[in-house]
Write an enzyme that holds these catalytic residues in place. Structure first.
Site, mmCIF file in Angstrom:
data_model
loop_
_atom_site.group_PDB
_atom_site.id
_atom_site.type_symbol
_atom_site.label_atom_id
_atom_site.label_comp_id
_atom_site.label_asym_id
_atom_site.label_seq_id
_atom_site.Cartn_x
_atom_site.Cartn_y
_atom_site.Cartn_z
ATOM 1 N N LYS A 33 -14.407 -8.606 -5.399
ATOM 2 C CA LYS A 33 -15.100 -8.380 -3.867
ATOM 3 C C LYS A 33 -15.037 -6.684 -3.042
ATOM 4 O O LYS A 33 -13.636 -6.686 -3.814
ATOM 5 C CB LYS A 33 -14.462 -8.889 -2.532
ATOM 6 C CG LYS A 33 -13.478 -9.643 -2.581
ATOM 7 C CD LYS A 33 -12.843 -11.049 -1.579
ATOM 8 C CE LYS A 33 -11.181 -11.078 -0.949
ATOM 9 N NZ LYS A 33 -11.773 -12.055 -0.145
ATOM 10 N N ARG A 68 -10.589 -20.688 9.090
ATOM 11 C CA ARG A 68 -11.604 -19.712 9.067
ATOM 12 C C ARG A 68 -12.946 -20.088 8.557
ATOM 13 O O ARG A 68 -12.857 -21.063 8.782
ATOM 14 C CB ARG A 68 -11.211 -18.582 7.855
ATOM 15 C CG ARG A 68 -11.711 -17.276 7.721
ATOM 16 C CD ARG A 68 -11.890 -15.657 6.851
ATOM 17 N NE ARG A 68 -11.484 -16.625 5.587
ATOM 18 C CZ ARG A 68 -11.017 -15.775 4.807
ATOM 19 N NH1 ARG A 68 -10.246 -14.559 5.106
ATOM 20 N NH2 ARG A 68 -10.729 -15.781 3.309
ATOM 21 N N HIS A 73 -7.780 -21.828 1.465
ATOM 22 C CA HIS A 73 -7.370 -20.945 0.842
ATOM 23 C C HIS A 73 -6.036 -20.756 1.605
ATOM 24 O O HIS A 73 -6.115 -21.110 2.699
ATOM 25 C CB HIS A 73 -8.425 -19.658 1.211
ATOM 26 C CG HIS A 73 -7.790 -18.460 1.507
ATOM 27 N ND1 HIS A 73 -7.546 -17.724 -0.241
ATOM 28 C CD2 HIS A 73 -8.417 -17.157 2.218
ATOM 29 C CE1 HIS A 73 -7.111 -16.117 -0.279
ATOM 30 N NE2 HIS A 73 -7.788 -16.266 1.548
ATOM 31 N N ARG A 93 -7.268 -18.193 -8.423
ATOM 32 C CA ARG A 93 -7.994 -16.705 -8.146
ATOM 33 C C ARG A 93 -7.521 -15.558 -7.493
ATOM 34 O O ARG A 93 -7.668 -15.132 -6.443
ATOM 35 C CB ARG A 93 -8.799 -17.229 -6.340
ATOM 36 C CG ARG A 93 -9.579 -18.693 -6.457
ATOM 37 C CD ARG A 93 -10.886 -18.461 -5.549
ATOM 38 N NE ARG A 93 -9.675 -18.290 -4.210
ATOM 39 C CZ ARG A 93 -9.321 -19.816 -4.053
ATOM 40 N NH1 ARG A 93 -9.221 -20.767 -4.153
ATOM 41 N NH2 ARG A 93 -8.698 -19.447 -2.482
ATOM 42 N N TYR A 147 -3.642 19.983 13.561
ATOM 43 C CA TYR A 147 -3.991 19.373 14.758
ATOM 44 C C TYR A 147 -2.993 18.929 16.032
ATOM 45 O O TYR A 147 -2.237 18.544 15.359
ATOM 46 C CB TYR A 147 -5.409 18.483 14.341
ATOM 47 C CG TYR A 147 -6.390 18.758 14.009
ATOM 48 C CD1 TYR A 147 -7.769 19.549 15.080
ATOM 49 C CD2 TYR A 147 -7.088 18.256 12.993
ATOM 50 C CE1 TYR A 147 -8.676 20.265 14.279
ATOM 51 C CE2 TYR A 147 -8.219 18.539 12.868
ATOM 52 C CZ TYR A 147 -8.891 20.091 13.407
ATOM 53 O OH TYR A 147 -10.658 19.453 12.481
ATOM 54 N N CYS A 152 -6.256 15.228 8.295
ATOM 55 C CA CYS A 152 -7.588 16.259 8.893
ATOM 56 C C CYS A 152 -8.777 15.150 8.263
ATOM 57 O O CYS A 152 -8.440 14.394 7.190
ATOM 58 C CB CYS A 152 -7.557 17.399 8.490
ATOM 59 S SG CYS A 152 -7.156 18.052 9.458
ATOM 60 N N ASP A 184 -10.689 15.999 6.003
ATOM 61 C CA ASP A 184 -11.055 16.700 4.088
ATOM 62 C C ASP A 184 -10.174 17.050 3.911
ATOM 63 O O ASP A 184 -10.083 17.258 2.613
ATOM 64 C CB ASP A 184 -12.164 17.335 4.868
ATOM 65 C CG ASP A 184 -13.267 16.860 5.735
ATOM 66 O OD1 ASP A 184 -14.144 15.399 5.237
ATOM 67 O OD2 ASP A 184 -13.522 17.885 6.070
HETATM 68 C C1 LIG Z 1 -9.678 -12.309 -1.110
HETATM 69 C C2 LIG Z 1 -9.576 -13.888 -1.327
HETATM 70 C C3 LIG Z 1 -8.599 -14.447 -2.574
HETATM 71 C C4 LIG Z 1 -7.639 -13.281 -2.972
HETATM 72 O O1 LIG Z 1 -6.965 -13.024 -2.334
HETATM 73 P P1 LIG Z 1 -5.874 -12.185 -2.533
HETATM 74 O O2 LIG Z 1 -4.235 -12.024 -1.555
HETATM 75 O O3 LIG Z 1 -6.386 -10.617 -3.069
HETATM 76 O O4 LIG Z 1 -5.253 -13.284 -3.558
HETATM 77 C C5 LIG Z 1 -8.595 -15.541 -3.432
HETATM 78 N N1 LIG Z 1 -9.702 -16.828 -2.709
HETATM 79 C C6 LIG Z 1 -10.464 -16.396 -1.054
HETATM 80 C C7 LIG Z 1 -11.234 -17.125 -0.586
HETATM 81 C C8 LIG Z 1 -10.689 -14.779 -0.719
HETATM 82 O O5 LIG Z 1 -11.711 -14.637 0.481
#
Ligand SMILES: *Cc1c(COP(=O)(O)O)cnc(C)c1O
Length: 388
Positions: free
Chosen positions: A39, A137, A171, A230, A271, A318, A320
């Site tokens: 992602k 979530r 998660h 994951r 700045y 800054c 850039d």
């Molecule tokens: C982003 C995400 C992950 C990966 O998380 P990390 O902390 O980068 O390993 C796994 N599962 C879900 C549902 C996520 O949103």
């Protein structure tokens, strides 16, 4: 593209990805599938090349969090199954199906909408049930008060027409933290996950792919491998736990010193005049600023790596450009390349100084920064993300 290269660029080491992939597979054992989380343009590393490399290495699944990200991968010829972790409006169901995407299903109401749209489109949408075991979530809530209701809701969801439920997942909120209270919470989340699956299986509702391990769990709870894991951030070799598994950072963010100038004591730089030279000073100007992703919060805090030593950022960053103090590094000249983040100068340290996490800093490397990809030690592709 050539003209931009000697400004600021990100070198992406796909050999480091290969190294990390094998290390993670060893960590989780041969029976768990590898889902590569790509992602947010692979956390800024470039989703297409990361996905292509993971596909070639033998990963079984990919994940994104936006249906357009899935479409990008399909247009690039990626064939692996893709899990859409995030919210998708039900009117995108046909696009989910057309792109052979597996959608996370987070509630019965959402499932009914997806079901209706899938039936209308004349097919079935692949789905993984998302359980909320404590992240608060997305997902069917698995706390004590709502457990039984969620059990019934998941059973009804799995029986809906137009859905092909392949998996179930959850998660973790604190799997990357080592405090005992965090470990206790992670174990609680995992118990809820296992208990819901057990109760569903008693009812004859089974899942081919059960998965929960993000990066934190991959490092600290390999026993939670289940059917798939994951990992996101550690796949890219960063995050505070990456070193525990000997992982290598994939991204080196580089820039070139544009000009070096000398100043008298008491001269202020940039700045806001937040840096005052206390001595006769040599200062380099770098063509990288917060619009390239170098957070302004790192002003007067971060440093760049040079072959002669670290050069601190002097004054405010800054949009850039930014300045570095070279007074103690007389060997460093205009035209020299420096490392903003990378193997010599960890983005994890920059994140701590900026009060954030490495995820945010690599995601922030902007589309103005060309990516140069290396595989088997050789440059294989260059990509500039600016339009036209
Ligand atoms: C982003 C995400 C992950 C990966 O998380 P990390 O902390 O980068 O390993 C796994 N599962 C879900 C549902 C996520 O949103």
């Amino acid at each position: 593209m050539e003209s931009t290269l000697k400004r600021t660029w990100a070198e992406i080491d796909l050999d480091a990805l290969e190294h990390n992939y094998h290390a993670l597979r060893r960590q989780m054992g041969p029976d768990s599938r590898f889902l590569g989380v790509v992602k947010a343009d692979a956390y800024g590393h470039g989703a297409i090349e990361a996905a292509r490399t993971l596909e070639e290495l033998g990963a079984e699944y990919l994940a994104i969090s936006n249906i357009d990200e899935a479409r990008e991968l399909r247009l690039a010829g990626i064939r692996l199954p893709i899990l859409q972790l995030g919210l998708t409006p039900a009117d995108q169901t046909a696009a989910v199906m057309a792109n052979n995407v597996t959608q996370a299903v987070w509630s019965e109401a959402a499932a009914e909408d997806f079901s209706r749209e899938a039936v209308r489109a004349g097919g079935r949408m692949k789905a993984h049930i998302k359980l909320d075991t404590g992240m608060s979530r997305l997902g069917f809530q698995c706390d004590e008060h709502r457990f039984e209701d969620s059990l019934e809701a998941v059973c009804r969801t799995c029986a809906l027409p137009g859905l092909e439920v392949e998996g179930i997942f959850t998660h973790f909120a604190v799997s990357d933290e080592s405090e005992e209270s965090c470990r206790e919470y992670t174990r609680l989340q995992h118990r809820r996950f296992e208990e819901m699956i057990r109760r569903l299986e008693e009812r004859g509702v089974t899942f081919a792919i059960r998965h929960c391990a993000n990066s934190g769990a991959t490092v600290s709870y390999p026993q939670f491998a289940h059917d798939m894991f994951r990992p996101g951030i550690i796949t890219y070799g960063i995050g505070d736990q990456a070193a525990l598994l000997g992982l290598r950072p994939m991204m080196t963010l580089k820039t070139v010193i544009g000009v070096v100038k000398e100043y008298d004591p008491d001269t202020t730089i940039s700045y806001g005049r937040t840096f005052r030279a206390g001595r006769p000073s040599r200062v380099g100007v770098l063509p990288i600023g917060y619009a390239d992703g170098l957070h302004r919060a790192l002003s007067n805090k971060w440093r760049v790596w040079t072959p002669h030593g670290m050069a601190p950022i002097a004054g405010r960053i800054c949009m850039d450009m930014c300045m570095i103090d070279l007074t103690d590094l007389p060997g460093v000249q205009a035209g020299d390349e420096v490392e903003v983040y990378g193997p010599h100068n960890s983005v994890n340290d920059a994140a701590h100084l900026a009060g954030t996490i490495s995820y945010e800093l690599t995601c922030a490397v902007s589309k103005r920064v060309p990516r140069i990809y290396y595989r088997h030690g050789k440059e294989i592709a260059r990509e500039l993300l600016l339009r036209g």
